[in-house]
Structures are given as C-alpha cells and as structure tokens.
Design a protein around this motif. Structure first.
Motif, PDB file in Angstrom:
ATOM      1  N   HIS A 107      51.304  88.574  29.167  1.00 47.24           N
ATOM      2  CA  HIS A 107      49.972  88.038  28.885  1.00 47.24           C
ATOM      3  C   HIS A 107      49.628  86.948  29.901  1.00 47.24           C
ATOM      4  N   CYS A 159      52.537  93.351  35.369  1.00 44.96           N
ATOM      5  CA  CYS A 159      51.275  93.954  34.944  1.00 44.96           C
ATOM      6  C   CYS A 159      50.704  93.042  33.855  1.00 44.96           C
ATOM      7  N   TRP A 160      49.423  92.708  33.982  1.00 49.22           N
ATOM      8  CA  TRP A 160      48.779  91.837  33.002  1.00 49.22           C
ATOM      9  C   TRP A 160      48.275  92.639  31.811  1.00 49.22           C
ATOM     10  N   GLU A 161      48.599  92.165  30.620  1.00 46.20           N
ATOM     11  CA  GLU A 161      48.082  92.762  29.395  1.00 46.20           C
ATOM     12  C   GLU A 161      46.675  92.218  29.140  1.00 46.20           C
ATOM     13  N   LEU A 162      45.673  93.081  29.257  1.00 45.27           N
ATOM     14  CA  LEU A 162      44.285  92.665  29.090  1.00 45.27           C
ATOM     15  C   LEU A 162      43.608  93.310  27.890  1.00 45.27           C
ATOM     16  N   LYS A 202      40.224  89.548  25.769  1.00 40.38           N
ATOM     17  CA  LYS A 202      39.385  89.475  26.961  1.00 40.38           C
ATOM     18  C   LYS A 202      37.940  89.116  26.658  1.00 40.38           C
ATOM     19  N   LEU A 255      43.676  83.525  34.073  1.00 42.18           N
ATOM     20  CA  LEU A 255      44.062  84.256  35.279  1.00 42.18           C
ATOM     21  C   LEU A 255      43.835  83.411  36.533  1.00 42.18           C
ATOM     22  N   SER A 271      48.057  92.259  40.760  1.00 42.62           N
ATOM     23  CA  SER A 271      46.736  92.857  40.558  1.00 42.62           C
ATOM     24  C   SER A 271      46.721  93.951  39.497  1.00 42.62           C
ATOM     25  N   GLU A 272      47.904  94.415  39.074  1.00 42.43           N
ATOM     26  CA  GLU A 272      47.930  95.519  38.114  1.00 42.43           C
ATOM     27  C   GLU A 272      47.611  95.022  36.713  1.00 42.43           C
ATOM     28  N   THR A 273      46.755  95.757  36.013  1.00 42.55           N
ATOM     29  CA  THR A 273      46.357  95.400  34.655  1.00 42.55           C
ATOM     30  C   THR A 273      46.401  96.632  33.758  1.00 42.55           C
ATOM     31  N   THR A 274      46.467  96.404  32.466  1.00 40.12           N
ATOM     32  CA  THR A 274      46.435  97.507  31.513  1.00 40.12           C
ATOM     33  C   THR A 274      45.002  98.010  31.343  1.00 40.12           C
ATOM     34  N   SER A 275      44.870  99.270  31.012  1.00 34.85           N
ATOM     35  CA  SER A 275      43.548  99.857  30.754  1.00 34.85           C
ATOM     36  C   SER A 275      43.387 100.239  29.288  1.00 34.85           C
TER      37      SER A 275
END
Length: 209
Positions: A5, A24-27, A68, A119, A135-139
C-alpha cells in the motif's frame, strides 16, 4: 514482486522493501481506519509523535469507501501544522536543510486525494535517494494475489513485527533513547545520503534466547 500500500511517508520497515525490492502499488482496495494510510510517526522533544492526515468521511449509507477516492479534509490547515511540527523536530538534524526544498512543497501545494498525496511523498523521498519510483499498479482487487507476494499487511499500524533496527543518532536520542521504525523522514534527516545504506542492510528479526 511485492504488493504494498502507498502510505504517508512510510516507516523505515516498509521503505526498506520499497528501496530494495520490485514493488507493485495496491490501488484498488477499500479504505480502513487505524492504518498508516493517513498517519506516520516522527520523533519530537516529547518523544514519539503521530502526524495524522484528516480525511473526508463518507456516510455509512454509501458503503465501503475506496482508498483511491478518499479525499483530504482541508477544513483544518493540517499541511501547515505538519510542516511546522517537522521543522521544530528536525531543524537541528544534520540533513534537514539539505532536503528541505524537496520536502516543503508537499505542504504548500494543494492535493485533493489521500492516495495521490501519499504516492507523491514516496516519490519525493526516492528522488532524494536517487532511486526510481515504482510504476506498476493493480488494476483490480485480489484477496489472494496470484502474481505478487502479499505485503499489504505492512499498512497495519497496530501490527508488531518484532524486528531489530540498528540504532542511529536521532535529534532527541539523548532524552528518549533510540526510537525505531519511525517515518522515513527521520532516517533521511538524520543520516542523509547514508539512509540508503541503512535501508540496503535490511531489517532483521530480533533474535530470541
């Protein structure tokens, strides 16, 4: 790759992963109280001190709130208050003036959303350490991620990880002793460029009997 997170100026434990691992960011999760999403801890003349960001709470009739979409509450001048507290706590630290111009704009520029602000705090620290922002994030949200190692537990402010943190000189260490695992700001202002070496050595579990 670890799933983490984005939090408010993450603590040293969390930042050690950000500095050393693929992240990887949990968004896509829901907002939860009592977490580091909107709080961080620093050291002041009175000891360990919380900096808490006020947010706009939605009514229960709207159901769970997405992290978010959580808005910052600017009815109280929290940015000014947080910056004044940081100045008072760290003005005499070895590297406050060195990084002041990078950190201060976070408390003078307007932000609407908590996640965007968090962020940005991470990005600024990584830039100070000459590291790239992941730069990687969850979708989408996954309760049990298939592609990532789940490190989202780090966001829990009440979790005791039972870790050993190598002591370093803190501004008020003569009064309170060494206070471990504070905000990454404490490490940066006290160690400067050597903060990266501290993070690279890793955080180890305490040894028992």
């Amino acid at each position: 790759m670890k799933l983490i997170h984005p939090t408010y100026f993450p603590n040293i434990h969390t930042f050690s992963f950000i500095a050393n691992e693929s992240i990887c960011w949990e968004l896509e999760d829901n907002y939860q109280k009592q977490t580091f999403r909107n709080r961080t801890y620093i050291s002041t003349d009175r000891g360990k001190h919380i900096l808490s960001i006020p947010i706009v709470h939605v009514g229960k009739e709207f159901g769970r709130q997405r992290y978010k979409s959580v808005a910052l509450d600017h009815t109280y001048p929290w940015q000014r208050q947080h910056w004044r507290t940081l100045e008072t706590a760290y003005r005499t630290s070895p590297f406050f003036e060195f990084y002041e111009d990078e950190i201060r704009p976070l408390y003078t520029q307007p932000f609407d959303l908590l996640m965007d602000f968090n962020l940005k705090t991470i990005e600024v620290i990584l830039d100070c350490l000459q590291l790239q922002m992941p730069s990687e994030t969850t979708s989408s949200y996954e309760d049990k991620p298939a592609l990532y190692k789940d490190y989202r537990f780090l966001v829990n402010a009440k979790l005791d990880h039972d870790l050993h943190f190598e002591p370093y000189t803190q501004v008020f260490g003569d009064r309170h002793g060494f206070i471990p695992n504070l905000s990454i700001l404490d490490l940066l202002f006290n160690l400067g460029p050597n903060a990266l070496s501290y993070l690279k050595q890793g955080i180890l579990p305490k040894t028992h009997g």
